[in-house]
Design a protein around this motif. Structure first.
Motif, PDB file in Angstrom:
ATOM      1  N   UNK A  42      12.207  -0.341  -3.895  1.00  0.00           N
ATOM      2  CA  UNK A  42      12.479   0.993  -3.353  1.00  0.00           C
ATOM      3  C   UNK A  42      11.661   1.254  -2.091  1.00  0.00           C
ATOM      4  N   UNK A  43      10.378   0.919  -2.132  1.00  0.00           N
ATOM      5  CA  UNK A  43       9.533   1.131  -0.960  1.00  0.00           C
ATOM      6  C   UNK A  43      10.075   0.367   0.243  1.00  0.00           C
ATOM      7  N   UNK A  44      10.541  -0.857   0.020  1.00  0.00           N
ATOM      8  CA  UNK A  44      11.119  -1.629   1.124  1.00  0.00           C
ATOM      9  C   UNK A  44      12.374  -0.950   1.650  1.00  0.00           C
ATOM     10  N   UNK A  45      13.230  -0.454   0.747  1.00  0.00           N
ATOM     11  CA  UNK A  45      14.440   0.259   1.163  1.00  0.00           C
ATOM     12  C   UNK A  45      14.089   1.517   1.945  1.00  0.00           C
ATOM     13  N   UNK A  46      13.003   2.192   1.548  1.00  0.00           N
ATOM     14  CA  UNK A  46      12.564   3.427   2.201  1.00  0.00           C
ATOM     15  C   UNK A  46      11.725   3.127   3.447  1.00  0.00           C
ATOM     16  N   UNK A  47      11.511   1.858   3.735  1.00  0.00           N
ATOM     17  CA  UNK A  47      10.724   1.404   4.879  1.00  0.00           C
ATOM     18  C   UNK A  47       9.274   1.897   4.839  1.00  0.00           C
ATOM     19  N   UNK A  48       8.720   1.909   3.637  1.00  0.00           N
ATOM     20  CA  UNK A  48       7.306   2.249   3.444  1.00  0.00           C
ATOM     21  C   UNK A  48       6.504   0.976   3.721  1.00  0.00           C
ATOM     22  N   UNK A  49       5.519   1.018   4.611  1.00  0.00           N
ATOM     23  CA  UNK A  49       4.723  -0.190   4.883  1.00  0.00           C
ATOM     24  C   UNK A  49       3.881  -0.556   3.664  1.00  0.00           C
ATOM     25  N   UNK A  50       4.130  -1.739   3.132  1.00  0.00           N
ATOM     26  CA  UNK A  50       3.420  -2.191   1.942  1.00  0.00           C
ATOM     27  C   UNK A  50       2.090  -2.826   2.314  1.00  0.00           C
ATOM     28  N   UNK A  51       1.104  -2.643   1.448  1.00  0.00           N
ATOM     29  CA  UNK A  51      -0.204  -3.254   1.661  1.00  0.00           C
ATOM     30  C   UNK A  51      -0.121  -4.748   1.350  1.00  0.00           C
ATOM     31  N   UNK A  52      -0.868  -5.518   2.104  1.00  0.00           N
ATOM     32  CA  UNK A  52      -0.981  -6.941   1.821  1.00  0.00           C
ATOM     33  C   UNK A  52      -2.007  -7.182   0.732  1.00  0.00           C
ATOM     34  N   UNK A  53      -2.099  -8.409   0.288  1.00  0.00           N
ATOM     35  CA  UNK A  53      -3.046  -8.760  -0.787  1.00  0.00           C
ATOM     36  C   UNK A  53      -4.493  -8.467  -0.382  1.00  0.00           C
ATOM     37  N   UNK A  54      -4.807  -8.735   0.873  1.00  0.00           N
ATOM     38  CA  UNK A  54      -6.183  -8.542   1.342  1.00  0.00           C
ATOM     39  C   UNK A  54      -6.576  -7.062   1.284  1.00  0.00           C
ATOM     40  N   UNK A  55      -5.702  -6.206   1.778  1.00  0.00           N
ATOM     41  CA  UNK A  55      -6.000  -4.775   1.765  1.00  0.00           C
ATOM     42  C   UNK A  55      -6.048  -4.237   0.338  1.00  0.00           C
ATOM     43  N   UNK A  56      -5.140  -4.709  -0.519  1.00  0.00           N
ATOM     44  CA  UNK A  56      -5.131  -4.265  -1.910  1.00  0.00           C
ATOM     45  C   UNK A  56      -6.429  -4.667  -2.615  1.00  0.00           C
ATOM     46  N   UNK A  57      -6.892  -5.882  -2.357  1.00  0.00           N
ATOM     47  CA  UNK A  57      -8.150  -6.349  -2.958  1.00  0.00           C
ATOM     48  C   UNK A  57      -9.324  -5.517  -2.453  1.00  0.00           C
ATOM     49  N   UNK A  58      -9.307  -5.188  -1.167  1.00  0.00           N
ATOM     50  CA  UNK A  58     -10.382  -4.368  -0.588  1.00  0.00           C
ATOM     51  C   UNK A  58     -10.419  -2.992  -1.261  1.00  0.00           C
ATOM     52  N   UNK A  59      -9.253  -2.408  -1.489  1.00  0.00           N
ATOM     53  CA  UNK A  59      -9.187  -1.096  -2.145  1.00  0.00           C
ATOM     54  C   UNK A  59      -9.675  -1.170  -3.590  1.00  0.00           C
ATOM     55  N   UNK A  60      -9.324  -2.258  -4.296  1.00  0.00           N
ATOM     56  CA  UNK A  60      -9.797  -2.421  -5.673  1.00  0.00           C
ATOM     57  C   UNK A  60     -11.325  -2.517  -5.712  1.00  0.00           C
ATOM     58  N   UNK A  61     -11.893  -3.278  -4.789  1.00  0.00           N
ATOM     59  CA  UNK A  61     -13.352  -3.426  -4.728  1.00  0.00           C
ATOM     60  C   UNK A  61     -14.019  -2.089  -4.419  1.00  0.00           C
ATOM     61  N   UNK A  62     -13.464  -1.344  -3.493  1.00  0.00           N
ATOM     62  CA  UNK A  62     -14.025  -0.031  -3.146  1.00  0.00           C
ATOM     63  C   UNK A  62     -13.935   0.909  -4.338  1.00  0.00           C
ATOM     64  N   UNK A  63     -12.860   0.841  -5.083  1.00  0.00           N
ATOM     65  CA  UNK A  63     -12.679   1.686  -6.255  1.00  0.00           C
ATOM     66  C   UNK A  63     -13.708   1.329  -7.333  1.00  0.00           C
ATOM     67  N   UNK A  64     -13.982   0.046  -7.511  1.00  0.00           N
ATOM     68  CA  UNK A  64     -14.983  -0.391  -8.492  1.00  0.00           C
ATOM     69  C   UNK A  64     -16.376   0.115  -8.127  1.00  0.00           C
ATOM     70  N   UNK A  65     -16.668   0.096  -6.818  1.00  0.00           N
ATOM     71  CA  UNK A  65     -17.987   0.570  -6.373  1.00  0.00           C
ATOM     72  C   UNK A  65     -18.177   2.059  -6.591  1.00  0.00           C
ATOM     73  N   UNK A  66     -17.076   2.826  -6.493  1.00  0.00           N
ATOM     74  CA  UNK A  66     -17.159   4.270  -6.670  1.00  0.00           C
ATOM     75  C   UNK A  66     -17.370   4.655  -8.125  1.00  0.00           C
ATOM     76  N   UNK A  67     -16.964   3.791  -9.036  1.00  0.00           N
ATOM     77  CA  UNK A  67     -17.075   4.127 -10.475  1.00  0.00           C
ATOM     78  C   UNK A  67     -18.421   3.857 -10.978  1.00  0.00           C
TER      79      UNK A  67
END
Length: 67
Positions: A42-67
């Motif tokens: 759906x996101x691709x059909x809606x032309x939503x820019x998807x995050x790459x693996x690198x950015x997704x991993x960075x966000x997961x790490x940042x989320x872990x640090x905040x907890x």
């Protein structure tokens, strides 16, 4: 065999949560009761820019640090 109807996904809300709130496709899919591949499609059909693996991993790490 009847076709399965997928739940309606609110486009603006899902896009805002993904882009602005940085919520993952997996988490959104779980919340909306659909699969991650379906929501990604759906996101691709809606032309939503998807995050790459690198950015997704960075966000997961940042989320872990905040907890």
């Amino acid at each position: 065999m009847p076709t399965r109807r997928m739940p309606a996904i609110p486009r603006n809300e899902a896009t805002r949560l993904y882009l602005d709130q940085k919520i993952s496709v997996n988490a959104l899919a779980r919340d909306y009761g659909v699969s991650a591949p379906y929501l990604t499609k759906l996101f691709k059909e809606w032309q939503v820019p998807l995050r790459g693996r690198k950015e997704a991993a960075r966000l997961r790490e940042a989320d872990k640090r905040e907890q």
